[in-house]
Design a protein around this motif. Structure first.
Motif, PDB file in Angstrom:
ATOM      1  N   ASP A 262     -79.951  53.759  59.645  1.00  0.00           N
ATOM      2  CA  ASP A 262     -78.541  54.002  59.982  1.00  0.00           C
ATOM      3  C   ASP A 262     -78.115  52.885  60.821  1.00  0.00           C
ATOM      4  O   ASP A 262     -78.350  52.771  61.940  1.00  0.00           O
ATOM      5  CB  ASP A 262     -78.572  55.358  61.010  1.00  0.00           C
ATOM      6  N   GLY A 274     -80.651  52.008  64.894  1.00  0.00           N
ATOM      7  CA  GLY A 274     -80.965  52.972  63.647  1.00  0.00           C
ATOM      8  C   GLY A 274     -82.241  52.916  62.974  1.00  0.00           C
ATOM      9  O   GLY A 274     -82.329  53.230  61.872  1.00  0.00           O
ATOM     10  N   ARG A 327     -82.538  61.190  57.125  1.00  0.00           N
ATOM     11  CA  ARG A 327     -82.842  59.726  57.596  1.00  0.00           C
ATOM     12  C   ARG A 327     -84.225  59.120  57.077  1.00  0.00           C
ATOM     13  O   ARG A 327     -84.572  58.000  56.777  1.00  0.00           O
ATOM     14  CB  ARG A 327     -82.729  59.559  59.125  1.00  0.00           C
TER      15      ARG A 327
END
Length: 410
Positions: A262, A274, A327
């Motif tokens: 991210d 991220g 994620r």
């Protein structure tokens, strides 16, 4: 008869290590299977099994019986000796430490509860965990063949230094292996035969967890095994290729925690943003769920419990876990494209995520990876409760598997 047995044993001495490893990993439950796996005669396999029993490593059933409904000659059953030698295993993480004694077969013999804080001086905490292990050895009276230490950092080879203990207040480059060996000597933990201190090994906690899963857990039978998981803080990864850890040229391979999943995400300890390390670890779950962890238990244990108890009933927890799953899936898809593993095992908090919604996670991996679309990659939860401790012990058991007689002093 004695001369014949001696000759057979001499022919089979080179097979002692491979034979012990087959029993250790559960691949030779009987002498007949051992004979076939080693490619030796029944007489030689018998001599090898008897020698391993004499050394105290295994037991051989003296009264073999054939399974009901089968034909042919019954075979002697082989098993790890429940009173045999042990390895001292130690694990240090952000929330404390733990010591254990681990026998062959990855069997936990005894554990000592760890402290809740880790001293900023590596020598102090390593000394404490070694002393805890020494007390276990005194309490059980077991022979110790070696010791292994798992730490939440890449461990450079051949120096044995912790290069990036980001979640501990240690200086980078701490000489963890040399310190561990010095503490073993100071604690009087000696070789079972001739008295010198046992050899101590140190490695990254996820690396050794992967080795444990490969030999005793969900990774059995894989050729290219990828293990990804959370520690008490952060994320690590490891790759086992045909039974051996892939550690790179200097022990630093598979630092998967710093894959960006991210670009606008949370700041990472490495200076980027991220990273998998901060987007899918226990702290990320509590933050996304708007929950505050307590001081009663480790962050990792609380995060796993939160998913197990609230994922199905609490919409905010489910949304937070879903964010972590997405994620994590992105990170795994990238690793699948690069490494092409034939199995993925998830540990720590990631184990709880795949158990909560494996279909969603596997869907992200399949959609985002070339190999995932062309052929599914099994994504499984880890099977071992204390994989890093079992894996730390594997470091100590390896010289024994290589040379059982030499490891006991001849």
């Amino acid at each position: 008869m004695t001369q014949t047995r001696t000759t057979r044993l001499e022919r089979g001495r080179s097979a002692l290590g491979p034979a012990l490893e087959l029993v250790h990993t559960g691949q030779a439950p009987t002498r007949a299977v051992l004979t076939a796996e080693l490619g030796v005669t029944r007489a030689t396999a018998g001599a090898v099994a008897n020698e391993l029993e004499t050394l105290g490593f295994i037991t051989v059933d003296p009264h073999p019986t054939a399974p009901v409904g089968t034909q042919g000659r019954p075979s002697h059953r082989l098993a790890v000796n429940p009173r045999g030698p042990v390895a001292l295993a130690a694990q240090i993480h952000a929330d404390g430490y733990r010591a254990a004694l681990v026998g062959l077969g990855g069997r936990m013999v005894a554990t000592a509860p760890g402290c809740g804080t880790v001293d900023a001086d590596p020598a102090q905490v390593i000394s404490e965990v070694v002393q805890a292990g020494a007390q276990l050895l005194r309490d059980t009276g077991r022979r110790c063949v070696g010791a292994g230490l798992a730490v939440p950092s890449a461990v450079a080879e051949p120096e044995g230094t912790a290069l990036n203990p980001l979640h501990l207040a240690w200086q980078a480059g701490a000489p963890v292996r040399d310190t561990f060996r010095a503490c073993l000597a100071e604690a009087g933990i000696t070789h079972p035969a001739d008295g010198p201190p046992v050899t101590g090994f140190a490695a990254n906690d996820l690396n050794v967890a992967a080795l444990a899963e490969y030999r005793h857990g969900a990774g059995r039978g894989a050729r290219h095994l990828l293990v990804v998981g959370t520690g008490h803080h952060g994320v690590g990864g490891a790759l086992v290729l045909d039974g051996r850890l892939h550690t790179g040229s200097s022990g630093l391979a598979l630092e998967v925690g710093h894959l960006t999943v991210d670009p606008g995400g949370r700041p990472c300890h490495c200076g980027s943003r991220g990273c998998l390390d901060v987007e899918t670890d226990p702290a990320a779950l509590f933050s996304a769920a708007g929950r505050t962890p307590s001081d009663r238990d480790s962050l990792l244990a609380q995060a796993g419990e939160l998913i197990r108890t609230a994922y199905a009933t609490d919409t905010r927890v489910r949304a937070a876990a879903g964010r972590l799953i997405d994620r994590l899936g992105l990170g795994l898809a990238g690793l699948v494209n690069i490494l092409n593993p034939d199995r993925i095992v998830l540990a720590g908090l990631h184990r709880a995520l795949v158990e909560a919604d494996g279909e969603r996670l596997r869907g992200v991996v399949a959609d985002r990876s070339l190999w995932g679309r062309s052929g599914s990659v099994p994504v499984l939860p880890s099977a071992l409760e204390h994989s890093s401790l079992v894996g730390a012990a594997e470091l100590a058991w390896q010289p024994v598997l290589d040379d059982p007689i030499g490891a006991l002093g001849g």
